[in-house]
Motif scaffolding. Sequence first.
Motif, PDB file in Angstrom:
ATOM      1  N   GLU A  20       0.849  -1.184   0.000  1.00  0.00           N
ATOM      2  CA  GLU A  20       0.000   0.000   0.000  1.00  0.00           C
ATOM      3  C   GLU A  20       0.882   1.230   0.000  1.00  0.00           C
ATOM      4  O   GLU A  20       1.856   1.309   0.759  1.00  0.00           O
ATOM      5  N   VAL A  21       0.542   2.187  -0.866  1.00  0.00           N
ATOM      6  CA  VAL A  21       1.311   3.422  -0.987  1.00  0.00           C
ATOM      7  C   VAL A  21       0.325   4.590  -0.988  1.00  0.00           C
ATOM      8  O   VAL A  21      -0.736   4.510  -1.605  1.00  0.00           O
ATOM      9  N   GLU A  22       0.701   5.666  -0.314  1.00  0.00           N
ATOM     10  CA  GLU A  22      -0.116   6.881  -0.358  1.00  0.00           C
ATOM     11  C   GLU A  22       0.583   7.915  -1.224  1.00  0.00           C
ATOM     12  O   GLU A  22       1.799   8.118  -1.118  1.00  0.00           O
ATOM     13  N   TYR A  23      -0.193   8.537  -2.101  1.00  0.00           N
ATOM     14  CA  TYR A  23       0.338   9.606  -2.936  1.00  0.00           C
ATOM     15  C   TYR A  23      -0.695  10.728  -2.984  1.00  0.00           C
ATOM     16  O   TYR A  23      -1.813  10.522  -3.460  1.00  0.00           O
ATOM     17  N   GLU A  24      -0.322  11.875  -2.462  1.00  0.00           N
ATOM     18  CA  GLU A  24      -1.186  13.055  -2.443  1.00  0.00           C
ATOM     19  C   GLU A  24      -2.590  12.724  -1.935  1.00  0.00           C
ATOM     20  O   GLU A  24      -3.594  13.106  -2.532  1.00  0.00           O
ATOM     21  N   GLY A  25      -2.653  11.985  -0.837  1.00  0.00           N
ATOM     22  CA  GLY A  25      -3.934  11.656  -0.215  1.00  0.00           C
ATOM     23  C   GLY A  25      -4.667  10.485  -0.826  1.00  0.00           C
ATOM     24  O   GLY A  25      -5.712  10.077  -0.337  1.00  0.00           O
ATOM     25  N   LYS A  26      -4.123   9.920  -1.898  1.00  0.00           N
ATOM     26  CA  LYS A  26      -4.754   8.780  -2.571  1.00  0.00           C
ATOM     27  C   LYS A  26      -4.035   7.503  -2.141  1.00  0.00           C
ATOM     28  O   LYS A  26      -2.806   7.450  -2.134  1.00  0.00           O
ATOM     29  N   ILE A  27      -4.803   6.468  -1.793  1.00  0.00           N
ATOM     30  CA  ILE A  27      -4.225   5.176  -1.426  1.00  0.00           C
ATOM     31  C   ILE A  27      -4.197   4.291  -2.669  1.00  0.00           C
ATOM     32  O   ILE A  27      -5.227   4.063  -3.303  1.00  0.00           O
ATOM     33  N   VAL A  28      -3.011   3.802  -2.998  1.00  0.00           N
ATOM     34  CA  VAL A  28      -2.822   2.935  -4.161  1.00  0.00           C
ATOM     35  C   VAL A  28      -2.319   1.583  -3.663  1.00  0.00           C
ATOM     36  O   VAL A  28      -1.422   1.516  -2.821  1.00  0.00           O
ATOM     37  N   ALA A  29      -2.907   0.519  -4.169  1.00  0.00           N
ATOM     38  CA  ALA A  29      -2.451  -0.835  -3.855  1.00  0.00           C
ATOM     39  C   ALA A  29      -1.663  -1.358  -5.049  1.00  0.00           C
ATOM     40  O   ALA A  29      -2.179  -1.402  -6.173  1.00  0.00           O
ATOM     41  N   LEU A  30      -0.418  -1.746  -4.809  1.00  0.00           N
ATOM     42  CA  LEU A  30       0.445  -2.325  -5.834  1.00  0.00           C
ATOM     43  C   LEU A  30       0.511  -3.827  -5.615  1.00  0.00           C
ATOM     44  O   LEU A  30       0.627  -4.288  -4.476  1.00  0.00           O
ATOM     45  N   PHE A  31       0.462  -4.592  -6.695  1.00  0.00           N
ATOM     46  CA  PHE A  31       0.552  -6.046  -6.637  1.00  0.00           C
ATOM     47  C   PHE A  31       1.551  -6.516  -7.674  1.00  0.00           C
ATOM     48  O   PHE A  31       1.600  -5.988  -8.787  1.00  0.00           O
ATOM     49  N   ASN A  32       2.333  -7.533  -7.316  1.00  0.00           N
ATOM     50  CA  ASN A  32       3.230  -8.181  -8.264  1.00  0.00           C
ATOM     51  C   ASN A  32       2.629  -9.543  -8.582  1.00  0.00           C
ATOM     52  O   ASN A  32       2.678 -10.463  -7.777  1.00  0.00           O
ATOM     53  N   LEU A  33       2.032  -9.640  -9.759  1.00  0.00           N
ATOM     54  CA  LEU A  33       1.396 -10.878 -10.204  1.00  0.00           C
ATOM     55  C   LEU A  33       2.380 -11.642 -11.080  1.00  0.00           C
ATOM     56  O   LEU A  33       2.403 -11.488 -12.298  1.00  0.00           O
ATOM     57  N   ASP A  34       3.248 -12.420 -10.447  1.00  0.00           N
ATOM     58  CA  ASP A  34       4.259 -13.207 -11.155  1.00  0.00           C
ATOM     59  C   ASP A  34       5.080 -12.357 -12.110  1.00  0.00           C
ATOM     60  O   ASP A  34       5.309 -12.721 -13.254  1.00  0.00           O
ATOM     61  N   GLY A  35       5.509 -11.197 -11.644  1.00  0.00           N
ATOM     62  CA  GLY A  35       6.349 -10.318 -12.443  1.00  0.00           C
ATOM     63  C   GLY A  35       5.618  -9.183 -13.113  1.00  0.00           C
ATOM     64  O   GLY A  35       6.244  -8.230 -13.570  1.00  0.00           O
ATOM     65  N   ALA A  36       4.314  -9.245 -13.218  1.00  0.00           N
ATOM     66  CA  ALA A  36       3.521  -8.154 -13.789  1.00  0.00           C
ATOM     67  C   ALA A  36       3.034  -7.270 -12.644  1.00  0.00           C
ATOM     68  O   ALA A  36       2.346  -7.736 -11.741  1.00  0.00           O
TER      69      ALA A  36
END
Length: 102
Positions: A20-36
């Motif tokens: 989970e990353v916050e950028y300018e008040g927005k919460i973004v979820a990053l996932f690594n799906l087998d390299g993607a």
Amino acid sequence: MPEFVTLARLEDLPPGSSKEVEYEGKIVALFNLDGAIVAVDGICPHQGGPLADGVCRGGVVTCPWHGWQFNLRDGRSTTFNSIRIPVFEVRIEGEAIQVAVT
């Protein structure tokens, strides 16, 4: 043209992991799906659960709070067809994970 911002590095997101990353008040979820690497809105639209903390199988994340599920490639809910979460464009520049969140 979208503006990309660096939200993480590849070393921070090994295959099968999420962040989970916050950028300018927005919460973004990053996932690594087998390299993607995929990036979605990190807040479940049901009651605000943290999607990055959910279990991810076969490209579908399950919200840890109430079990709502979302396809990480297109944002569609597998629970309710009319609901979608935003999916953000991702690019890799060297080791930087850049996301178009603006």
